[in-house]
Design a protein around this motif. Structure first.
Motif, PDB file in Angstrom:
ATOM      1  N   ASP A 138       8.944 -52.306 129.042  1.00 22.51           N
ATOM      2  CA  ASP A 138       7.924 -52.618 128.040  1.00 22.51           C
ATOM      3  C   ASP A 138       8.328 -53.875 127.272  1.00 22.51           C
ATOM      4  O   ASP A 138       8.915 -53.786 126.183  1.00 22.51           O
ATOM      5  CB  ASP A 138       7.780 -51.427 127.083  1.00 22.51           C
ATOM      6  CG  ASP A 138       6.687 -51.649 126.053  1.00 22.51           C
ATOM      7  OD1 ASP A 138       6.092 -52.757 126.006  1.00 22.51           O
ATOM      8  OD2 ASP A 138       6.422 -50.706 125.274  1.00 22.51           O
ATOM      9  N   PRO A 139       8.020 -55.056 127.825  1.00 18.96           N
ATOM     10  CA  PRO A 139       8.432 -56.310 127.159  1.00 18.96           C
ATOM     11  C   PRO A 139       7.892 -56.424 125.738  1.00 18.96           C
ATOM     12  O   PRO A 139       8.480 -57.121 124.904  1.00 18.96           O
ATOM     13  CB  PRO A 139       7.828 -57.401 128.058  1.00 18.96           C
ATOM     14  CG  PRO A 139       7.534 -56.746 129.360  1.00 18.96           C
ATOM     15  CD  PRO A 139       7.282 -55.299 129.075  1.00 18.96           C
ATOM     16  N   GLY A 140       6.805 -55.703 125.444  1.00 17.18           N
ATOM     17  CA  GLY A 140       6.191 -55.782 124.118  1.00 17.18           C
ATOM     18  C   GLY A 140       7.072 -55.266 122.997  1.00 17.18           C
ATOM     19  O   GLY A 140       6.849 -55.594 121.823  1.00 17.18           O
ATOM     20  N   ILE A 141       8.100 -54.501 123.326  1.00 21.04           N
ATOM     21  CA  ILE A 141       8.960 -53.979 122.243  1.00 21.04           C
ATOM     22  C   ILE A 141       9.714 -55.104 121.542  1.00 21.04           C
ATOM     23  O   ILE A 141      10.163 -54.943 120.413  1.00 21.04           O
ATOM     24  CB  ILE A 141       9.959 -52.904 122.719  1.00 21.04           C
ATOM     25  CG1 ILE A 141      10.920 -53.475 123.770  1.00 21.04           C
ATOM     26  CG2 ILE A 141       9.240 -51.654 123.197  1.00 21.04           C
ATOM     27  CD1 ILE A 141      12.148 -52.602 124.000  1.00 21.04           C
ATOM     28  N   ALA A 142       9.861 -56.258 122.233  1.00 24.45           N
ATOM     29  CA  ALA A 142      10.659 -57.349 121.640  1.00 24.45           C
ATOM     30  C   ALA A 142      10.115 -57.763 120.279  1.00 24.45           C
ATOM     31  O   ALA A 142      10.879 -58.131 119.391  1.00 24.45           O
ATOM     32  CB  ALA A 142      10.711 -58.546 122.584  1.00 24.45           C
ATOM     33  N   THR A 143       8.812 -57.709 120.116  1.00 20.67           N
ATOM     34  CA  THR A 143       8.239 -58.124 118.830  1.00 20.67           C
ATOM     35  C   THR A 143       8.128 -56.939 117.867  1.00 20.67           C
ATOM     36  O   THR A 143       7.650 -57.108 116.741  1.00 20.67           O
ATOM     37  CB  THR A 143       6.844 -58.746 119.029  1.00 20.67           C
ATOM     38  OG1 THR A 143       6.025 -57.806 119.724  1.00 20.67           O
ATOM     39  CG2 THR A 143       6.935 -60.039 119.830  1.00 20.67           C
ATOM     40  N   LEU A 144       8.530 -55.776 118.297  1.00 20.37           N
ATOM     41  CA  LEU A 144       8.373 -54.576 117.462  1.00 20.37           C
ATOM     42  C   LEU A 144       9.688 -54.061 116.888  1.00 20.37           C
ATOM     43  O   LEU A 144       9.684 -53.224 115.986  1.00 20.37           O
ATOM     44  CB  LEU A 144       7.705 -53.456 118.266  1.00 20.37           C
ATOM     45  CG  LEU A 144       6.281 -53.758 118.754  1.00 20.37           C
ATOM     46  CD1 LEU A 144       5.764 -52.620 119.637  1.00 20.37           C
ATOM     47  CD2 LEU A 144       5.346 -53.975 117.570  1.00 20.37           C
ATOM     48  N   VAL A 145      10.838 -54.515 117.451  1.00 20.33           N
ATOM     49  CA  VAL A 145      12.106 -54.064 116.859  1.00 20.33           C
ATOM     50  C   VAL A 145      12.381 -54.901 115.617  1.00 20.33           C
ATOM     51  O   VAL A 145      11.912 -56.026 115.496  1.00 20.33           O
ATOM     52  CB  VAL A 145      13.312 -54.164 117.823  1.00 20.33           C
ATOM     53  CG1 VAL A 145      13.094 -53.382 119.095  1.00 20.33           C
ATOM     54  CG2 VAL A 145      13.672 -55.593 118.125  1.00 20.33           C
ATOM     55  N   ARG A 146      13.118 -54.324 114.712  1.00 19.38           N
ATOM     56  CA  ARG A 146      13.509 -55.092 113.512  1.00 19.38           C
ATOM     57  C   ARG A 146      14.526 -56.160 113.893  1.00 19.38           C
ATOM     58  O   ARG A 146      14.410 -57.315 113.536  1.00 19.38           O
ATOM     59  CB  ARG A 146      14.083 -54.127 112.477  1.00 19.38           C
ATOM     60  CG  ARG A 146      14.562 -54.799 111.209  1.00 19.38           C
ATOM     61  CD  ARG A 146      14.891 -53.740 110.175  1.00 19.38           C
ATOM     62  NE  ARG A 146      15.533 -54.312 109.016  1.00 19.38           N
ATOM     63  CZ  ARG A 146      15.937 -53.604 107.969  1.00 19.38           C
ATOM     64  NH1 ARG A 146      15.743 -52.293 107.946  1.00 19.38           N
ATOM     65  NH2 ARG A 146      16.512 -54.176 106.951  1.00 19.38           N
ATOM     66  N   GLU A 147      15.559 -55.739 114.615  1.00 22.48           N
ATOM     67  CA  GLU A 147      16.544 -56.698 115.108  1.00 22.48           C
ATOM     68  C   GLU A 147      17.447 -56.027 116.130  1.00 22.48           C
ATOM     69  O   GLU A 147      17.495 -54.801 116.250  1.00 22.48           O
ATOM     70  CB  GLU A 147      17.383 -57.289 113.982  1.00 22.48           C
ATOM     71  CG  GLU A 147      18.256 -56.297 113.268  1.00 22.48           C
ATOM     72  CD  GLU A 147      19.193 -56.974 112.261  1.00 22.48           C
ATOM     73  OE1 GLU A 147      19.539 -58.160 112.452  1.00 22.48           O
ATOM     74  OE2 GLU A 147      19.596 -56.307 111.301  1.00 22.48           O
ATOM     75  N   VAL A 148      18.154 -56.877 116.859  1.00 27.59           N
ATOM     76  CA  VAL A 148      19.153 -56.421 117.832  1.00 27.59           C
ATOM     77  C   VAL A 148      20.498 -56.999 117.391  1.00 27.59           C
ATOM     78  O   VAL A 148      20.594 -58.200 117.130  1.00 27.59           O
ATOM     79  CB  VAL A 148      18.816 -56.937 119.250  1.00 27.59           C
ATOM     80  CG1 VAL A 148      19.882 -56.508 120.253  1.00 27.59           C
ATOM     81  CG2 VAL A 148      17.433 -56.454 119.681  1.00 27.59           C
ATOM     82  N   VAL A 149      21.491 -56.148 117.273  1.00 33.88           N
ATOM     83  CA  VAL A 149      22.837 -56.616 116.935  1.00 33.88           C
ATOM     84  C   VAL A 149      23.773 -56.164 118.057  1.00 33.88           C
ATOM     85  O   VAL A 149      23.809 -54.975 118.407  1.00 33.88           O
ATOM     86  CB  VAL A 149      23.307 -56.083 115.564  1.00 33.88           C
ATOM     87  CG1 VAL A 149      24.720 -56.583 115.251  1.00 33.88           C
ATOM     88  CG2 VAL A 149      22.338 -56.517 114.456  1.00 33.88           C
ATOM     89  N   VAL A 150      24.503 -57.115 118.613  1.00 33.96           N
ATOM     90  CA  VAL A 150      25.315 -56.868 119.807  1.00 33.96           C
ATOM     91  C   VAL A 150      26.779 -57.125 119.501  1.00 33.96           C
ATOM     92  O   VAL A 150      27.119 -58.144 118.882  1.00 33.96           O
ATOM     93  CB  VAL A 150      24.861 -57.826 120.942  1.00 33.96           C
ATOM     94  CG1 VAL A 150      25.813 -57.773 122.132  1.00 33.96           C
ATOM     95  CG2 VAL A 150      23.429 -57.495 121.377  1.00 33.96           C
ATOM     96  N   MET A 151      27.657 -56.217 119.939  1.00 35.46           N
ATOM     97  CA  MET A 151      29.069 -56.591 120.034  1.00 35.46           C
ATOM     98  C   MET A 151      29.280 -57.066 121.464  1.00 35.46           C
ATOM     99  O   MET A 151      29.133 -56.291 122.415  1.00 35.46           O
ATOM    100  CB  MET A 151      29.990 -55.394 119.747  1.00 35.46           C
ATOM    101  CG  MET A 151      31.489 -55.767 119.663  1.00 35.46           C
ATOM    102  SD  MET A 151      32.277 -56.012 121.231  1.00 35.46           S
ATOM    103  CE  MET A 151      33.093 -57.572 120.984  1.00 35.46           C
ATOM    104  N   GLY A 152      29.654 -58.334 121.577  1.00 39.32           N
ATOM    105  CA  GLY A 152      29.911 -58.840 122.923  1.00 39.32           C
ATOM    106  C   GLY A 152      30.097 -60.338 122.926  1.00 39.32           C
ATOM    107  O   GLY A 152      29.735 -61.039 121.985  1.00 39.32           O
ATOM    108  N   GLY A 153      30.696 -60.794 123.995  1.00 36.62           N
ATOM    109  CA  GLY A 153      30.829 -62.220 124.205  1.00 36.62           C
ATOM    110  C   GLY A 153      31.914 -62.863 123.364  1.00 36.62           C
ATOM    111  O   GLY A 153      32.630 -62.197 122.586  1.00 36.62           O
TER     112      GLY A 153
END
Ligand code: RIB
Ligand code: CA
Length: 326
Positions: A138-153
């Motif tokens: 569901d690509p549409g969720i990208a505009t519906l999440v508040r934010e994504v926080v990643v540990m990585g890289g």
């Protein structure tokens, strides 16, 4: 007070467990789900660990099984020398564990984000397979999440580019295809990589103080970190452990403790540097088509480590003061 509704996507994992304890006890965080992913151990083990952690520290929070393998590669071999044969430092565990939510992790993410538009933070501290699968579903969720926080890289700020290869941090190496999808989606992404987690060390003295002053949670953090500390010592990091996954959790509630750099991030998916994260900083004006068509991410390049560690200790200690006397 800002309430953060978090889906914690995790491969527990000792440092994952430590970050979960913090989230369970922080007053501004509401854990709405824990999704498991392969990584520090196989998916059966990380899911069982998530169930154990939820039952002990976050009762009632659904635990949802996620991906057993990366998008385009076989499941990795176990790494018992880092997190123990059981993925959780081989501590003694009492009690049983709860029951899994019957859904798949990526479907749970989609359903939860759609049920709470603009409210959900995806906090991801393992390979990013579940997040990529959710986007593919569901690509549409990208505009519906508040934010994504990643540990990585890692972006080489203090020299390091990787910890499992000279070029790759473990979570990126675990599923580079998924990571490149996640960093290319039109959502707000922040990344806490080795540039800041290697600066944020929970020393033996810090962990011992938690054991003595921070109740059940503090004793758990001490117990579970013994195996991890021995691994760090074998790697030449003496007297403490890196606060990898906790750093991403701390970023959610205390981003003022971090310096970030903005720009699109690519993840190399093939070759000897697979898993390498490369950002094109906003200050760079030379054309770079493989970056220029993608949204900017915020990569952490500096941290007030003392403040972040104090936040952890205060969160656990405040909770301990509220515990009934034994
Ligand atoms: O590189 C550190 C990361 O790899 C952490 O998420 C740790 O849990 C391991 O998975
Ligand atoms: Ca992890």
């Amino acid at each position: 007070m800002t309430l953060h509704k978090i889906i914690y996507d995790t491969d527990p994992g000792i440092d994952d467990a430590i970050a979960l304890v913090f989230q369970a006890l922080h007053p501004d965080i509401e854990l709405v789900g824990i999704t498991s992913v392969f990584g520090n151990a196989d998916i059966d083990t990380t899911t069982a660990n998530a169930l154990y952690l939820a039952q002990r520290f976050a009762p009632g929070v659904p635990v949802v099984r996620g991906a057993a393998a990366p998008l385009r590669r076989p499941a990795p071999l176990p790494i018992p020398h880092i997190h123990g044969k059981d993925g959780l430092g081989e501590i003694e565990r009492d009690g049983g564990s709860g029951k899994e939510d019957g859904r798949e992790a990526h479907r749970f993410m989609v359903e939860t984000v759609r049920a709470h538009p603009g409210e959900i933070t995806l906090l991801a501290v393992g390979p990013l397979t579940n997040l990529a699968l959710a986007l593919l579903l569901d690509p549409g969720i990208a505009t519906l999440v508040r934010e994504v926080v990643v540990m990585g890289g890692a972006f080489g700020i203090h020299g390091a580019l990787g910890n499992v290869t000279p070029a790759a941090e473990a979570n990126m190496h675990g599923d580079p295809d998924a990571a490149d999808i996640v960093f290319g989606a039109p959502w707000k992404v922040s990344i806490a990589g080795l540039d800041v987690t290697h600066e944020t060390v929970m020393t033996t003295a810090f962990l011992a103080a938690l054991r003595d002053n921070a109740g059940d949670a503090g004793r758990f953090v001490w117990d579970v970190s013994r195996f991890y500390e021995r691994f760090h010592a074998e790697e030449g990091v003496t007297g403490g452990i890196y606060a990898h996954d906790y750093s991403a959790a701390a970023f959610v509630v205390a981003r003022e403790c971090y310096v970030t750099r903005r720009g699109p991030v690519r993840v190399l998916t093939e070759g000897i540097a697979a898993g390498l994260t490369v950002q094109k900083p906003a200050s760079m004006h030379a054309p770079a088509p493989e970056w220029d068509t993608r949204p900017a991410c915020d990569a952490c390049i500096g941290v007030d480590a003392d403040a972040v560690l104090e936040l952890f200790a205060a969160t656990l200690s405040n909770q301990a003061r509220a515990e009934p006397l034994a």
